[in-house]
Design a protein around this motif. Structure first.
Motif, PDB file in Angstrom:
ATOM      1  N   ARG A  49       3.565 -17.647   0.688  1.00 13.87           N
ATOM      2  CA  ARG A  49       3.617 -18.116   2.080  1.00 13.87           C
ATOM      3  C   ARG A  49       5.088 -18.346   2.399  1.00 13.87           C
ATOM      4  O   ARG A  49       5.765 -19.082   1.690  1.00 13.87           O
ATOM      5  CB  ARG A  49       2.779 -19.391   2.197  1.00 13.87           C
ATOM      6  N   GLU A  50       5.557 -17.715   3.469  1.00 19.26           N
ATOM      7  CA  GLU A  50       6.964 -17.855   3.831  1.00 19.26           C
ATOM      8  C   GLU A  50       7.105 -18.876   4.953  1.00 19.26           C
ATOM      9  O   GLU A  50       6.318 -18.862   5.907  1.00 19.26           O
ATOM     10  CB  GLU A  50       7.508 -16.492   4.277  1.00 19.26           C
ATOM     11  N   ASP A  52      10.107 -20.454   7.545  1.00 17.93           N
ATOM     12  CA  ASP A  52      11.476 -20.483   8.052  1.00 17.93           C
ATOM     13  C   ASP A  52      11.795 -21.927   8.414  1.00 17.93           C
ATOM     14  O   ASP A  52      11.221 -22.483   9.340  1.00 17.93           O
ATOM     15  CB  ASP A  52      11.559 -19.571   9.280  1.00 17.93           C
ATOM     16  N   GLU A  60      14.764 -13.669   6.955  1.00 18.48           N
ATOM     17  CA  GLU A  60      13.433 -13.142   7.314  1.00 18.48           C
ATOM     18  C   GLU A  60      13.475 -11.619   7.368  1.00 18.48           C
ATOM     19  O   GLU A  60      12.594 -10.944   6.889  1.00 18.48           O
ATOM     20  CB  GLU A  60      12.995 -13.657   8.690  1.00 18.48           C
ATOM     21  N   ILE A  64      11.205  -9.048   5.236  1.00 18.81           N
ATOM     22  CA  ILE A  64      10.410  -7.981   5.854  1.00 18.81           C
ATOM     23  C   ILE A  64      10.840  -6.621   5.289  1.00 18.81           C
ATOM     24  O   ILE A  64      10.006  -5.749   5.046  1.00 18.81           O
ATOM     25  CB  ILE A  64      10.539  -8.036   7.392  1.00 18.81           C
ATOM     26  N   ALA A  81       0.992 -14.205   2.449  1.00 20.67           N
ATOM     27  CA  ALA A  81      -0.250 -14.732   2.987  1.00 20.67           C
ATOM     28  C   ALA A  81      -0.013 -15.345   4.357  1.00 20.67           C
ATOM     29  O   ALA A  81       1.046 -15.909   4.627  1.00 20.67           O
ATOM     30  CB  ALA A  81      -0.810 -15.784   2.040  1.00 20.67           C
ATOM     31  N   ALA A  82      -1.020 -15.223   5.223  1.00 19.87           N
ATOM     32  CA  ALA A  82      -0.898 -15.783   6.564  1.00 19.87           C
ATOM     33  C   ALA A  82      -1.140 -17.282   6.553  1.00 19.87           C
ATOM     34  O   ALA A  82      -0.702 -18.000   7.439  1.00 19.87           O
ATOM     35  CB  ALA A  82      -1.871 -15.094   7.506  1.00 19.87           C
ATOM     36  N   SER A  83      -1.867 -17.777   5.537  1.00 20.71           N
ATOM     37  CA  SER A  83      -2.182 -19.202   5.497  1.00 20.71           C
ATOM     38  C   SER A  83      -1.709 -19.801   4.182  1.00 20.71           C
ATOM     39  O   SER A  83      -1.830 -19.183   3.129  1.00 20.71           O
ATOM     40  CB  SER A  83      -3.688 -19.399   5.636  1.00 20.71           C
ATOM     41  N   MET A 100      12.102 -29.357  11.150  1.00 15.43           N
ATOM     42  CA  MET A 100      11.164 -28.587  10.321  1.00 15.43           C
ATOM     43  C   MET A 100      10.662 -29.365   9.107  1.00 15.43           C
ATOM     44  O   MET A 100       9.800 -28.881   8.380  1.00 15.43           O
ATOM     45  CB  MET A 100      11.818 -27.281   9.849  1.00 15.43           C
ATOM     46  N   ALA A 103       6.819 -30.054   9.199  1.00 20.29           N
ATOM     47  CA  ALA A 103       6.042 -28.813   9.121  1.00 20.29           C
ATOM     48  C   ALA A 103       6.118 -28.226   7.717  1.00 20.29           C
ATOM     49  O   ALA A 103       5.124 -27.725   7.180  1.00 20.29           O
ATOM     50  CB  ALA A 103       6.558 -27.811  10.151  1.00 20.29           C
TER      51      ALA A 103
ATOM     52  N   PRO B 173       4.789 -24.961  14.723  1.00 17.66           N
ATOM     53  CA  PRO B 173       5.920 -24.069  14.478  1.00 17.66           C
ATOM     54  C   PRO B 173       5.748 -23.061  13.332  1.00 17.66           C
ATOM     55  O   PRO B 173       6.455 -22.064  13.315  1.00 17.66           O
ATOM     56  CB  PRO B 173       7.055 -25.033  14.131  1.00 17.66           C
ATOM     57  N   VAL B 174       4.844 -23.322  12.364  1.00 15.51           N
ATOM     58  CA  VAL B 174       4.684 -22.350  11.286  1.00 15.51           C
ATOM     59  C   VAL B 174       3.656 -21.309  11.729  1.00 15.51           C
ATOM     60  O   VAL B 174       2.552 -21.656  12.117  1.00 15.51           O
ATOM     61  CB  VAL B 174       4.238 -23.045   9.990  1.00 15.51           C
ATOM     62  N   HIS B 175       4.063 -20.047  11.713  1.00 13.16           N
ATOM     63  CA  HIS B 175       3.176 -18.980  12.180  1.00 13.16           C
ATOM     64  C   HIS B 175       2.634 -18.172  11.015  1.00 13.16           C
ATOM     65  O   HIS B 175       3.092 -18.310   9.878  1.00 13.16           O
ATOM     66  CB  HIS B 175       3.929 -18.052  13.136  1.00 13.16           C
ATOM     67  N   ALA B 176       1.699 -17.280  11.332  1.00 10.30           N
ATOM     68  CA  ALA B 176       1.062 -16.507  10.270  1.00 10.30           C
ATOM     69  C   ALA B 176       1.991 -15.453   9.668  1.00 10.30           C
ATOM     70  O   ALA B 176       1.853 -15.085   8.523  1.00 10.30           O
ATOM     71  CB  ALA B 176      -0.196 -15.851  10.802  1.00 10.30           C
ATOM     72  N   GLY B 177       2.955 -14.989  10.418  1.00 12.33           N
ATOM     73  CA  GLY B 177       3.803 -13.904   9.925  1.00 12.33           C
ATOM     74  C   GLY B 177       5.114 -14.419   9.353  1.00 12.33           C
ATOM     75  O   GLY B 177       5.314 -15.619   9.179  1.00 12.33           O
ATOM     76  N   ILE B 178       6.003 -13.471   9.057  1.00 15.41           N
ATOM     77  CA  ILE B 178       7.330 -13.837   8.555  1.00 15.41           C
ATOM     78  C   ILE B 178       8.260 -13.849   9.758  1.00 15.41           C
ATOM     79  O   ILE B 178       8.944 -12.869  10.044  1.00 15.41           O
ATOM     80  CB  ILE B 178       7.793 -12.829   7.481  1.00 15.41           C
ATOM     81  N   ILE B 179       8.219 -14.953  10.508  1.00 18.96           N
ATOM     82  CA  ILE B 179       9.046 -15.036  11.718  1.00 18.96           C
ATOM     83  C   ILE B 179       9.570 -16.446  11.874  1.00 18.96           C
ATOM     84  O   ILE B 179       9.204 -17.349  11.143  1.00 18.96           O
ATOM     85  CB  ILE B 179       8.267 -14.640  12.999  1.00 18.96           C
ATOM     86  N   PRO B 181      10.402 -20.220  13.616  1.00 14.02           N
ATOM     87  CA  PRO B 181       9.492 -21.267  14.045  1.00 14.02           C
ATOM     88  C   PRO B 181       9.650 -21.642  15.523  1.00 14.02           C
ATOM     89  O   PRO B 181      10.748 -21.862  15.999  1.00 14.02           O
ATOM     90  CB  PRO B 181       9.885 -22.449  13.150  1.00 14.02           C
TER      91      PRO B 181
END
Ligand code: SF4
Lengths: 179, 520
Positions: A49-50, A52, A60, A64, A81-83, A100, A103, B173-179, B181
């Motif tokens: 899980r990434e 930022d 990022e 990618i 993973a998305a979650s 951050m 989060a 702010p945390v999204h499902a992809g690598i992007i 926040p």
């Protein structure tokens, strides 16, 4: 229906050949080793899980890149993973800004164990160029136990593979890194 | 113009002077600031390019508020300033008349504590009240840190949309992809979105404060970290400002090299965006082709600059230089990139289901774009054909024309990027040819002197502005970075209502704005 079918026949194959991989032999070799280690420790794949936490965006972009058809890190059993619930590892970029912190902590808490944290990029390690900022925690280590680091600004996809290799080499049977 | 200002508005300037060749600095009394800005806004027909504050209490016993407009025909930056009281700085808000000033005013409020009379929105932008106590303004020179992290206990008030069947969908702010926040709050009733509120600031690293006290050369390296995907453009905007302050004329060779790299940065990002749009509709094959194209361009960057993100190549007064074998490599890479690119575009344009998703999705009307001060490809897709590269003699000689589309939907933004990709390849090839015969020399040496100037570079997202003030010791006293994303995000927020939430990723990608550039 017939019309669509005939039209498709007329158009023929639309896909085209992509140039062969140009990632280089060292990358391929490191990747195969990684694949073997992942198979040993995780059965099939390592889910990451990434998050930022204040990156400039280039980290990022390189993560990618590691998934692009040239480096294609997924073929070695690494996936994103998305979650957090589905993740084995947390990959953190950025110097961890004040906004951050919550989060990031919540994402970590949402992961089930065994789990480990990897920092990606110089600013995630200790704040890097943002070390003296009024708004940064000074890297992920200030909040979370960090098991491995991917060096660079930003790290090349190869550095990601190498860091994972080093980390998995140290994994014990419980899936926790030997510190 | 000064006469008009005096006769029509009754404003007599405190001072007026020309600076660094293309800047007109007009200082007025604080009570006249609003009038003078409204006048400049009407004369230029332009939104606020940037608005920011400076703490000059030590040197001039004042805070300064400065508002910049771009006079496009004259190619002049008009900087309207007013000195504010050092104890209780306050001015009349512009935002009710010039909407593009609203976000900048909120920024100056939280960073410097400049109060506005008649402001309609006084919420903080980047210093989130949940974690940052009130009354601490980081960009003041006498700023004291509020202490270790912890919850500050204040809350942020989202706009509320009420009515039968209205529900909220908070994302991030945390999204499902690598992007990056960001927090997106959709209010929807049934399928269509009624309102989208975007809350940013999550990547706020205090970059502007960190510029201060650095030498110009150190600050140049730091400017590349503000937004890593536009590292070269940011560095160019900074070096432009310093070179203007020092009166340096950069040799042709280095201007050409900069032009090539600026276009290469645009190309790898636009290629990435094509792929992003394809990914967001689940169209894997062209997405993979675009990712391979982006990789080819990044690899080329790595060979030229030693950095895939073009860091460390730009210098004050020049560049590291491009050799002839490098030019050969560039030209070969451009030819193959164009071929790959047209293949991808054929697949996208040839797919009815792809076109169905992008046509009439996420429309940003021209009037809204103009009022919000949206710039870059998003503005050009809504009929505002403005591109800062037209300011540059180098680009004018190369016959540069900005791209333009009228519809303002996702497809129009895609078409603008496609046109720009091809134009960039053409320009870079032209610059490369010219560089082969240009006289060679190292970068000119730059001795930093006291002064201020506004630097600018058209990044792939739009104009990056960089206001730099160097002190007597040649160190940076203030650096105000304005990324096109800062006003662009509100454009996205206005383009989404009326669309369904599943189309949001598509709209978002078609704007592809920067989190770090916005948050600083
Ligand atoms: S390590 Fe470098 S590339 Fe990565 S986020 Fe930090 S500044 Fe950007």
């Amino acid at each position: 229906m017939t019309r669509i079918f005939l039209e498709s026949l007329r158009k023929g194959r639309l896909s085209r050949a992509v140039k062969a991989s140009s990632a280089g032999p060292e990358y391929e070799k490191a990747g195969q080793e990684l694949r073997a280690l992942i198979a040993r420790h995780f059965g099939r794949s390592l889910q990451i899980r990434e998050v930022d936490a204040g990156s400039c965006g280039a980290c990022e972009s390189e993560i990618i890149s590691a998934c692009n058809p040239i480096y294609d890190i997924q073929r070695f059993g690494v996936d994103f993973a998305a979650s957090p619930r589905h993740a084995d590892a947390l990959l953190v970029t950025g110097p961890v800004t004040r906004n951050m912190e919550t989060a990031l902590l919540r994402t970590y808490e949402a992961m089930s164990g065994p789990k480990f944290v990897i920092t990606c990029g110089d600013c995630a390690l200790d704040g890097g160029a943002f070390k003296d900022s009024y708004y940064c925690a000074g890297g992920a280590g200030a909040l979370l136990p960090v098991a491995a680091h991917v060096p660079g600004c930003p790290p090349h996809p190869m550095a990601l593979v190498e860091a994972l290799l080093r980390l998995l080499d140290r994994l014990n049977t419980e899936g926790q890194p030997k510190m | 113009m000064l006469r008009l200002l005096r006769d029509r508005e009754g404003v007599s300037p405190v001072s007026f002077r020309l600076n660094a060749g293309d800047e007109a600095h007009l200082e007025v009394r604080p009570g006249d600031f609003r009038k003078a800005c409204l006048f400049a806004h009407n004369v230029s027909g332009a939104p606020v390019s940037t608005l920011f504050a400076e703490d000059q209490r030590a040197e001039r016993r004042r805070f300064f508020i400065r508002c910049v407009f771009c006079l496009r025909q004259e190619r002049i930056w008009l900087v309207v300033s007013a000195g504010l009281d050092p104890e209780a700085p306050e001015y009349d808000s512009l935002a009710n008349d010039i909407f593009s000033a609203a976000l900048f005013e909120r920024e100056a409020d939280e960073m410097f504590g400049l109060k506005r009379r008649g402001a309609f929105d006084d919420r903080p932008l980047r210093l989130h009240p949940e974690v940052w106590p009130e009354g601490f303004h980081p960009l003041r020179k006498d700023f004291r840190h509020p202490g270790p992290r912890g919850q500050a206990g204040r809350d942020y008030a989202f706009r509320r949309v009420e009515g039968e069947g209205v529900f909220e969908v908070p994302v991030g702010p945390v999204h499902a992809g690598i992007i990056g926040p960001g927090h997106f709050r959709f209010s929807a009733a049934g399928e269509p979105v009624l309102n989208l509120e975007i809350r940013l600031g999550f990547t706020h690293r205090g970059a502007e404060k960190l510029f201060e006290g650095r030498t110009a050369a150190e600050a140049l390296a730091f400017s590349e970290l503000v937004d890593g995907e536009a590292a070269f453009a940011h560095s160019l905007a900074f070096s432009d400002a310093v070179e203007k302050i020092c009166g340096v004329k950069t040799p042709e060779e280095h201007l050409l090299a900069r032009g090539i790299l600026l276009e290469l940065e645009r190309m790898y990002n636009h290629a990435g965006d094509l792929g992003g749009l394809a990914t967001d509709v689940g169209f894997g094959f062209p997405a993979a082709c675009a990712a391979a194209l982006k990789e080819d361009l990044l690899a080329l960057n790595g060979k030229l600059a030693g950095s895939r993100y073009l860091k460390g190549f730009n210098r004050l007064g020049g560049t590291c230089g491009l050799t002839v074998p490098m030019l050969d490599e560039i030209e070969a890479a451009l030819a193959s990139a164009l071929k790959d690119f047209s293949g991808i575009m054929n697949i996208l344009y040839g797919s009815a289901s792809f076109m169905d998703r992008v046509e009439e999705t996420g429309v940003l009307p021209q009037k809204t774009a103009a009022e919000l001060g949206v710039s870059g490809p998003a503005a050009r897709a809504s009929g505002i054909a403005w591109d800062m590269r037209e300011f540059s003699p180098l680009y004018r000689r190369a016959g540069f024309r900005p791209a333009r589309q009228a519809q303002g939907d996702v497809l129009a933004r895609l078409r603008v990027r496609a046109a720009e990709f091809e134009e960039s390849a053409r320009l870079a090839r032209g610059f490369s040819t010219a560089l082969r015969t240009a006289p060679r020399s190292g970068p000119v040496s730059v001795e930093p002197v006291e002064g201020c100037a506004l630097g600018c570079a058209e990044s792939w997202r739009g104009p990056v502005l960089c206001w730099v003030r160097l002190g007597r010791d040649g160190r940076v006293e203030r650096c105000k970075v304005t990324d096109p994303s800062f006003l662009g995000w509100e454009g996205l927020a206005q383009a989404v209502p009326g669309n369904i939430i599943p189309d949001f990723p598509l709209c978002n990608k078609s704007f592809n704005l920067s989190y770090p550039g916005n948050d600083l």
